[in-house]
Design an enzyme around this catalytic site. Structure first.
Site, PDB file in Angstrom:
ATOM      1  N   GLU A  82       0.615  -1.194  -0.204  1.00 33.94           N
ATOM      2  CA  GLU A  82       0.051   0.014  -0.032  1.00 33.94           C
ATOM      3  C   GLU A  82       0.941   1.328  -0.054  1.00 33.94           C
ATOM      4  O   GLU A  82       2.144   1.177   0.520  1.00 33.94           O
ATOM      5  CB  GLU A  82      -0.739  -0.034   1.058  1.00 33.94           C
ATOM      6  CG  GLU A  82      -1.807  -1.210   1.290  1.00 33.94           C
ATOM      7  CD  GLU A  82      -2.678  -1.071   2.490  1.00 33.94           C
ATOM      8  OE1 GLU A  82      -2.440  -0.379   3.441  1.00 33.94           O
ATOM      9  OE2 GLU A  82      -3.850  -1.858   2.594  1.00 33.94           O
ATOM     10  N   HIS A 105      -8.305   1.918   2.303  1.00 32.34           N
ATOM     11  CA  HIS A 105      -7.952   1.260   3.730  1.00 32.34           C
ATOM     12  C   HIS A 105      -7.636   2.547   4.690  1.00 32.34           C
ATOM     13  O   HIS A 105      -6.470   2.599   5.331  1.00 32.34           O
ATOM     14  CB  HIS A 105      -6.563   0.688   3.541  1.00 32.34           C
ATOM     15  CG  HIS A 105      -6.387  -0.406   4.719  1.00 32.34           C
ATOM     16  ND1 HIS A 105      -5.130  -1.153   4.853  1.00 32.34           N
ATOM     17  CD2 HIS A 105      -6.955  -0.544   5.973  1.00 32.34           C
ATOM     18  CE1 HIS A 105      -5.550  -1.893   6.108  1.00 32.34           C
ATOM     19  NE2 HIS A 105      -6.374  -1.324   6.574  1.00 32.34           N
TER      20      HIS A 105
END
Length: 223
Positions: A82, A105
């Site tokens: 990420e 997220h």
């Protein structure tokens, strides 16, 4: 819960469910849990949602299933790699695929989530301080016991090795302490026992409990 019913295995669930939603921690047993083989077990046209951890789903296998039409869609909130910030480009094989929703997220980073986390942490600390309950502890055995009026509660924390509980009970018996309730929970390193008695723990008994080999901490809650 409600109309939910348990099935015998993950494979059975994949075969029967129209939508599979993942909510599991990242453990050795869950890493790459949804791979090409298990995606092949899902219903044709099924939908996969991953709101757990990035390394639970093999992204390459999911992308291929979307491209081939095996799955009709997916919603993914977590990824194996990420971006660390807004200045880092997000790369994923899922970008640009039809019927795929990709979210960043950051649900725990909202103002509301941070406020709720602060409240929950404070409540957990107060609960542990007041009655010894350690529910949802990360690196400590989880124990949840309601208060019992009229009883005297003592907490004993020790290294998780054989024989400590026997020594605790020996000390209690030697000091004529009648155990009204006792609950032990352990993890790999620590044992945590909550003991309730009908009478008070005297100073000699508490000192003897603290001198048991492998004891880490003794605390009397309701003297």
């Amino acid at each position: 819960m409600g109309n939910a019913r348990q099935v015998a295995s993950l494979e059975t669930l994949l075969d029967h469910a129209d939508v599979v939603s993942l909510h599991v921690p990242e453990l050795p047993s869950t890493q790459w849990m949804i791979d090409a083989e298990r995606i092949a077990l899902m219903k044709d046209g099924g939908i996969l949602i991953n709101a757990s951890r990035g390394k639970v789903v093999v992204i390459e296998a999911l992308a291929e299933a979307i491209k081939s039409g095996k799955l009709s869609g997916a919603a993914i909130d977590v990824f194996p790699v990420e971006p660390k910030g807004n200045d880092e480009v997000f790369e994923s094989l899922l970008r640009g695929l039809p019927n795929v929703i990709l979210t960043p997220h950051i649900g725990a980073s909202t103002l509301e989530a941070q406020e709720n986390i602060g409240i929950e942490v404070s409540e957990r600390l107060i609960t542990y301080s007041d009655n010894g309950s350690s529910l949802m502890a990360v690196n400590f055995p989880e124990v949840l016991l309601p208060p019992h009026p009229g009883k005297h509660r003592l907490l004993h924390i020790h290294a998780n090795v054989p024989g400590v509980l026997s020594e605790i009970n020996r000390v209690l018996a030697e000091h004529d302490i009648n155990v009204a309730g006792q609950y032990l929970q352990t993890n790999d390193k620590v044992g945590y026992v909550v003991i309730e008695s009908d009478g008070r723990y005297g100073d000699e008994a508490k000192q003897a409990l603290g001198q048991i080999r492998h004891t880490l901490r003794v605390r009397e809650l309701y003297p």
